[in-house]
Design an enzyme around this catalytic site. Structure first.
Site, mmCIF file in Angstrom:
data_model
loop_
_atom_site.group_PDB
_atom_site.id
_atom_site.type_symbol
_atom_site.label_atom_id
_atom_site.label_comp_id
_atom_site.label_asym_id
_atom_site.label_seq_id
_atom_site.Cartn_x
_atom_site.Cartn_y
_atom_site.Cartn_z
ATOM 1 N N LYS A 65 0.753 -1.453 -0.025
ATOM 2 C CA LYS A 65 -0.011 0.192 -0.031
ATOM 3 C C LYS A 65 0.835 1.299 -0.048
ATOM 4 O O LYS A 65 1.900 1.418 0.846
ATOM 5 C CB LYS A 65 -0.907 -0.023 1.253
ATOM 6 C CG LYS A 65 -1.955 1.002 1.472
ATOM 7 C CD LYS A 65 -2.875 0.884 2.472
ATOM 8 C CE LYS A 65 -3.900 1.942 2.758
ATOM 9 N NZ LYS A 65 -4.567 1.707 4.004
ATOM 10 N N SER A 141 -9.456 1.367 3.153
ATOM 11 C CA SER A 141 -8.579 2.163 2.142
ATOM 12 C C SER A 141 -7.824 1.325 1.237
ATOM 13 O O SER A 141 -7.268 1.916 0.319
ATOM 14 C CB SER A 141 -8.115 3.301 2.810
ATOM 15 O OG SER A 141 -7.055 2.753 3.993
ATOM 16 N N SER A 165 -9.523 -0.684 7.047
ATOM 17 C CA SER A 165 -9.001 -0.631 5.799
ATOM 18 C C SER A 165 -8.639 -1.821 5.086
ATOM 19 O O SER A 165 -8.086 -1.765 3.905
ATOM 20 C CB SER A 165 -8.042 0.584 5.832
ATOM 21 O OG SER A 165 -8.503 1.940 6.096
#
Length: 438
Positions: A65, A141, A165
């Protein structure tokens, strides 16, 4: 393309790099580190020939990420407002540790801006394509990390989980997502959204793949604990689910009972009190997000939804003090109520919403974002670690296995067994579909 070693890490690397270009991976990657990936894969193949592999995951592709520093790349946090920052001069600590296992970094994945949304929509870098239906949000996310796994770019992805997330996008995209206990792998060294609640998360097609990487990072033996009792929380965590989600969950619970797993429904005072505090005073993540990024309000490139939510939390630090005061007490109570048990509930209470239904209305966008995170957020506040498993049904959905902070080995072992009992994909099938050296 040059001739490749068809049985090793370079082949897996090239397959991963090729898949970053496919339609299924559109907007999944913010940065592809092709040169680094090929170098690391070739080094791995050399070790394989010499019989000197660094770990069982030597040569396996992995993606990060875009909150983690990877040497020579800009850490964008999913925001155009940070594109001009200088490239990272060195790998972050966790990136270095995973490189020391011989794993191959393919690149950095897309996310909700600043990791501040559970929907996964990103209007600057594009929204990663939900593998079930491109019209649906991928969840956030860590949207790009979930899609990278399901699209076969890499069999393992690293995300972060503050309010859900990792668990939410895994549920919406149909893979396995694990939120580790806070600082399980050492001090967090990614770009923080909420230092209070941030945790590292891992995504894969199977629980056993996550357990392998976790064992190497955490240094635990993963001895099989006694089969835990399963507690379903009474109240809104199941009662407020849509009919489709509730039907899928009840079917999964029936499968567990058929496998002689003890399942009871219990009212948990710690969860009810925590949810009341959040409903009354707001969220710690909102307050922490404003502290981290509020200074950027008015800057070019921030998405309207992000700016709106940041501005709304301008005075939240003082407002959420009641949550901070009671957090330790409620975490201890949660652990006491679950002693010897794991918690089981749907990861998200509704199906993934359609992107088009959210972009036309600020009120709808914000309401759906809040409802998407409602279950995982309260569990984050209570410090829980957890694993979401895909459930079979008409829509993508997840079954969340949670436990108090520090009980990661318990929750991972339970999730592995529940995966088997609910007929989730096998490790061999997952590895055939994802890049994995053989």
């Amino acid at each position: 393309m040059e001739t490749l070693d068809v049985s090793g890490a370079r082949r897996a690397c090239e397959q991963a790099l090729e898949r970053t270009k496919g339609a299924a991976a559109r907007s999944t990657m913010i940065t592809v580190t092709a040169e680094r990936a090929r170098r690391e894969a070739d080094d791995s193949d050399g070790r394989r020939r010499d019989g000197a592999l660094l770990s069982p995951l030597d040569g396996v592709p992995i993606v990060w990420k875009d909150l983690f520093d990877v040497e020579g790349t800009v850490t964008t946090c999913g925001s155009a407002s940070l594109l001009e920052r200088p490239p990272a001069p060195a790998d972050g600590a966790l990136v270095r540790r995973i490189a020391s296992l011989g794993m191959v970094t393919v690149g950095k994945t897309n996310l909700s801006e600043f990791a501040f949304s559970g929907l996964g929509i990103n209007q600057r870098f594009g929204t990663p394509v939900n593998p079930v239906d491109a019209a649906l949000v991928p969840g956030g996310s860590s949207a790009g990390s979930a899609v990278a796994v399901t699209a076969g770019i890499a069999p393992l992805a690293v995300g972060t989980d503050t309010s859900g997330s990792v668990r939410v996008p895994a549920a919406f995209c149909g893979c396995v997502g694990y939120r580790a206990s806070h600082n399980r792998y050492g001090e967090n060294d990614f770009r923080a959204l909420s230092p209070t609640l941030d945790s590292v998360g891992l995504m894969a097609r199977t629980v056993d793949d996550i357990r392998l990487l976790d064992r190497l990072l955490a240094g635990t033996s993963h001895r099989q604990p006694a089969r835990p009792r399963v507690v379903i929380p009474a109240g809104e965590w199941v009662d407020d689910c849509t009919p489709a989600i509730r039907a899928a969950f009840e079917s999964a619970v029936d499968s567990l009972r058929g496998g002689d797993v003890r399942v009871t429904t219990v009212r948990l005072a710690s969860m009810e009190r925590a949810q009341h505090l959040i409903d009354t005073y707001g969220t710690i993540v909102g307050a922490d997000a404003y502290a981290a990024y509020g200074r950027l309000l008015g800057s070019a490139g921030i998405e309207p939804a992000t700016a709106r939510r940041l501005a709304r939390n301008a005075g939240a630090q003082e407002a959420v003090e009641p949550l901070r005061r009671e957090m330790r007490t409620l975490r201890r109570q949660f652990a006491a109520e679950l002693t010897g048990s794991v918690l089981l509930c749907p990861t998200v209470r509704h199906e993934p919403p359609r992107i088009a239904d959210l972009l036309g209305s600020e009120a709808t966008y914000d309401a759906v974002n809040a409802s998407t995170l409602r279950t995982t957020m309260v569990l984050s506040y209570l410090g829980a670690c957890g694993v979401t498993l895909p459930m079979t049904g008409r829509a993508p959905a997840g079954m969340l296995v949670s436990a108090p902070a520090g009980d990661d080995d318990v929750v991972l072992a339970a999730a592995s067994e529940f995966e088997r009992l609910t007929s989730c994909p096998s490790a061999s099938a997952a590895r055939r579909e994802a890049a994995w050296p053989s």
